[in-house]
Design an enzyme around this catalytic site. Structure first.
Site, mmCIF file in Angstrom:
data_model
loop_
_atom_site.group_PDB
_atom_site.id
_atom_site.type_symbol
_atom_site.label_atom_id
_atom_site.label_comp_id
_atom_site.label_asym_id
_atom_site.label_seq_id
_atom_site.Cartn_x
_atom_site.Cartn_y
_atom_site.Cartn_z
ATOM 1 N N SER A 11 0.825 -1.214 0.000
ATOM 2 C CA SER A 11 0.000 0.000 0.000
ATOM 3 C C SER A 11 0.860 1.267 0.000
ATOM 4 O O SER A 11 0.579 2.217 -0.740
ATOM 5 C CB SER A 11 -0.875 0.073 1.249
ATOM 6 N N TRP A 12 1.905 1.269 0.837
ATOM 7 C CA TRP A 12 2.663 2.516 0.990
ATOM 8 C C TRP A 12 3.563 2.777 -0.217
ATOM 9 O O TRP A 12 3.653 3.894 -0.724
ATOM 10 C CB TRP A 12 3.450 2.470 2.300
ATOM 11 N N LYS A 106 8.279 1.155 9.026
ATOM 12 C CA LYS A 106 8.261 1.468 10.459
ATOM 13 C C LYS A 106 8.510 0.209 11.261
ATOM 14 O O LYS A 106 7.775 -0.765 11.124
ATOM 15 C CB LYS A 106 6.901 2.058 10.835
ATOM 16 N N SER A 136 0.457 9.455 7.978
ATOM 17 C CA SER A 136 0.182 9.374 6.529
ATOM 18 C C SER A 136 -0.307 7.994 6.147
ATOM 19 O O SER A 136 0.489 7.099 5.879
ATOM 20 C CB SER A 136 1.487 9.669 5.775
ATOM 21 N N LYS A 189 4.717 3.606 17.979
ATOM 22 C CA LYS A 189 3.298 3.980 17.997
ATOM 23 C C LYS A 189 2.419 2.782 17.628
ATOM 24 O O LYS A 189 1.271 2.694 18.052
ATOM 25 C CB LYS A 189 3.022 5.171 17.080
ATOM 26 N N ASP A 242 1.800 10.911 14.469
ATOM 27 C CA ASP A 242 1.619 9.563 13.931
ATOM 28 C C ASP A 242 0.857 8.682 14.923
ATOM 29 O O ASP A 242 0.064 7.814 14.534
ATOM 30 C CB ASP A 242 2.997 8.962 13.609
ATOM 31 N N THR A 246 -2.696 6.720 14.079
ATOM 32 C CA THR A 246 -2.724 5.252 14.143
ATOM 33 C C THR A 246 -3.742 4.758 15.166
ATOM 34 O O THR A 246 -4.363 3.714 14.972
ATOM 35 C CB THR A 246 -1.326 4.710 14.502
ATOM 36 N N ASN A 254 -2.865 -2.144 12.924
ATOM 37 C CA ASN A 254 -2.492 -2.422 14.315
ATOM 38 C C ASN A 254 -3.686 -2.185 15.237
ATOM 39 O O ASN A 254 -3.994 -2.981 16.108
ATOM 40 C CB ASN A 254 -1.303 -1.543 14.728
HETATM 41 N N1 LIG Z 1 0.197 1.568 4.515
HETATM 42 C C1 LIG Z 1 0.408 2.755 5.029
HETATM 43 O O1 LIG Z 1 -0.506 3.588 5.112
HETATM 44 C C2 LIG Z 1 1.766 3.149 5.523
HETATM 45 C C3 LIG Z 1 2.026 4.490 5.776
HETATM 46 C C4 LIG Z 1 3.268 4.851 6.254
HETATM 47 C C5 LIG Z 1 4.224 3.877 6.455
HETATM 48 N N2 LIG Z 1 3.938 2.587 6.208
HETATM 49 C C6 LIG Z 1 4.987 1.597 6.444
HETATM 50 O O2 LIG Z 1 5.482 1.179 5.188
HETATM 51 C C7 LIG Z 1 5.865 -0.200 5.252
HETATM 52 C C8 LIG Z 1 5.147 -0.958 4.180
HETATM 53 O O3 LIG Z 1 3.767 -0.890 4.477
HETATM 54 P P1 LIG Z 1 2.641 -1.338 3.483
HETATM 55 O O4 LIG Z 1 1.356 -0.829 4.010
HETATM 56 O O5 LIG Z 1 3.034 -0.987 2.088
HETATM 57 O O6 LIG Z 1 2.706 -2.912 3.706
HETATM 58 P P2 LIG Z 1 2.025 -4.040 2.826
HETATM 59 O O7 LIG Z 1 1.658 -5.139 3.758
HETATM 60 O O8 LIG Z 1 0.964 -3.472 1.967
HETATM 61 O O9 LIG Z 1 3.274 -4.516 1.938
HETATM 62 C C9 LIG Z 1 3.243 -5.741 1.344
HETATM 63 C C10 LIG Z 1 4.213 -5.710 0.191
HETATM 64 O O10 LIG Z 1 5.527 -6.034 0.640
HETATM 65 C C11 LIG Z 1 6.222 -6.678 -0.414
HETATM 66 N N3 LIG Z 1 6.739 -7.976 0.060
HETATM 67 C C12 LIG Z 1 6.015 -9.049 0.468
HETATM 68 N N4 LIG Z 1 6.836 -10.058 0.822
HETATM 69 C C13 LIG Z 1 8.086 -9.608 0.642
HETATM 70 C C14 LIG Z 1 9.373 -10.198 0.830
HETATM 71 N N5 LIG Z 1 9.530 -11.440 1.280
HETATM 72 N N6 LIG Z 1 10.453 -9.432 0.556
HETATM 73 C C15 LIG Z 1 10.326 -8.169 0.103
HETATM 74 N N7 LIG Z 1 9.120 -7.566 -0.115
HETATM 75 C C16 LIG Z 1 8.037 -8.293 0.168
HETATM 76 C C17 LIG Z 1 5.219 -6.882 -1.543
HETATM 77 O O11 LIG Z 1 5.378 -5.858 -2.493
HETATM 78 C C18 LIG Z 1 3.878 -6.753 -0.846
HETATM 79 O O12 LIG Z 1 2.832 -6.270 -1.644
HETATM 80 C C19 LIG Z 1 5.506 -0.663 6.664
HETATM 81 O O13 LIG Z 1 6.638 -0.623 7.472
HETATM 82 C C20 LIG Z 1 4.489 0.345 7.132
HETATM 83 O O14 LIG Z 1 4.491 0.526 8.534
HETATM 84 C C21 LIG Z 1 2.727 2.196 5.727
#
Ligand SMILES: NC(=O)c1ccc[n+]([C@@H]2O[C@H](COP(=O)([O-])OP(=O)(O)OC[C@H]3O[C@@H](n4cnc5c(N)ncnc54)[C@H](O)[C@@H]3O)[C@@H](O)[C@H]2O)c1
Length: 337
Positions: A11-12, A106, A136, A189, A242, A246, A254
């Site tokens: 997603s991010w 994070k 965000s 957080k 943040d 959250t 979470n």
């Molecule tokens: N989603 C949000 O709104 C948001 C906002 C700010 C920060 N973050 C942080 O960003 C980070 C990613 O969050 P997200 O929401 O994108 O998570 P997510 O669960 O959506 O990410 C999953 C993605 O990770 C990748 N992945 C899966 N297995 C993997 C592996 N073995 N090796 C490498 N990549 C792999 C793939 O692209 C998969 O789609 C987290 O640490 C989260 O805390 C997220």
């Protein structure tokens, strides 16, 4: 226009790719998952992670890590924190001397207790690591809703470089030299959000939520300042900002996992139902280890650990928080008499 490689198509990673492309940059997105890249190539939308956000035609998608890293002005490191080290190891040979990486995930690594920027620097020593975090949610960034974040770096010029690439009329970016404080606030957080979710799940009200947010922030600040972070950082966007988003947001996985536990589900059942990585579970262990290492009291973090790993129920944890020794809110404040 800059050339940017985004590592991770969750997603991010996808929301930031959309934002950076809107800012006029050329973005290549990498994922280790072939089916995910195929879906992105054919539909230009991440139907599972960020449905409804149409990705621009100029965006490239690949499973080839070398071409994602090569000749890029910036690499955005967006895989969930549990994959940070393994992904950095794979990238090492493709990153050139002085290439700037921005870590946007994070977490704190269990046992090593390292921040994500430290892990990346350890695995890719030739890189210059920066961070970007703040209140965000991807779902809102992907809709262009006004959002603020902070770009952190050791060098001011690196933080300003990242600020300039991400900043837009819907995404305001500040800078900070306090990467430690930023990353700690961002990771911990999630632990407090589990507790806030449990309170919601047990049917408690806004008073309880406000108490958890405020006392949770007090714990994070106590630990963060003991580790060398600046108190101002914890009162800022990457700290209290943040934490508020959250603990309050419907988008927080979470908070949702905590909610299910508050309703009586076990930690395993709750995580299975959320179906995504619940990073607070990993960070909870690391937070407790850090609290012990720095000799800092973290009662909320302790109770969350007991619920996650020692079979305690949220109902049993509550009186332990409420009936702790009576104390002053700010023990350092002097009394007039
Ligand atoms: N989603 C949000 O709104 C948001 C906002 C700010 C920060 N973050 C942080 O960003 C980070 C990613 O969050 P997200 O929401 O994108 O998570 P997510 O669960 O959506 O990410 C999953 C993605 O990770 C990748 N992945 C899966 N297995 C993997 C592996 N073995 N090796 C490498 N990549 C792999 C793939 O692209 C998969 O789609 C987290 O640490 C989260 O805390 C997220």
């Amino acid at each position: 226009m800059a050339e940017i490689g985004v590592i991770g198509a969750g997603s991010w990673g996808i929301a930031l790719s959309w934002l950076l492309t809107n800012n006029g940059h050329k973005v290549t997105v990498w994922s280790v998952i072939e089916s995910e890249i195929e879906m992105l190539k054919t539909s230009h939308e991440h139907k599972d992670k960020l449905p409804g956000v149409k990705l621009q035609d100029s965006m490239q998608f690949t499973t080839d890590l070398e071409s994602t890293c090569k000749d890029k002005d910036l690499l955005v490191f967006a895989v969930p924190s549990i994959f940070t080290r393994s992904t950095a190891k794979q990238m090492k040979d493709f990153v050139k001397e002085g290439q700037i990486i921005t870590s946007v995930a994070k977490g704190v690594e269990e046992n090593s207790l390292m921040r994500l920027s430290e892990i990346i620097k350890e695995e890719i020593p030739q890189s210059r690591v920066t961070v970007l975090c703040g209140p965000s949610h991807a779902e809102e960034v992907g809709k262009g809703l006004p959002t603020t974040c902070v770009a952190g770096a050791d060098r001011k010029s690196d933080a300003e470089f990242v600020q300039n690439l991400f900043a837009s009329d819907v995404f305001r970016v500040y800078t900070s030299p306090d990467m430690l404080g930023m990353e700690l606030g961002a990771a911990l957080k999630n632990v407090v959000a589990l507790a806030a979710g449990m309170a919601d799940g047990m049917g408690f009200g806004d008073n309880t939520k406000a108490a958890l947010i405020t006392r949770g922030m007090a714990e994070i600040t106590r630990l963060g300042t003991a580790m060398g972070g600046a108190a101002e950082t914890f009162a800022g966007l990457t700290g209290i900002g943040d934490l508020i988003v959250t603990c309050a947001s419907v988008h927080s996985r979470n908070r949702k996992a905590g909610y299910l536990m508050g309703q009586g589900k076990s930690a395993d059942e709750a995580m299975a139902e959320v179906k995504m990585v619940v990073e607070g579970v990993y960070s909870a262990k690391a937070a407790l280890q850090l609290a012990k290492k720095y000799n800092v009291e973290m009662p909320i973090v302790e109770q969350v650990n007991d619920i996650l790993f020692n079979g305690k129920t949220p109902k049993e944890a509550l009186p332990e928080l409420m009936m702790r020794d009576k104390k002053s809110e700010h023990s350092a404040l002097p009394w007039k008499e």
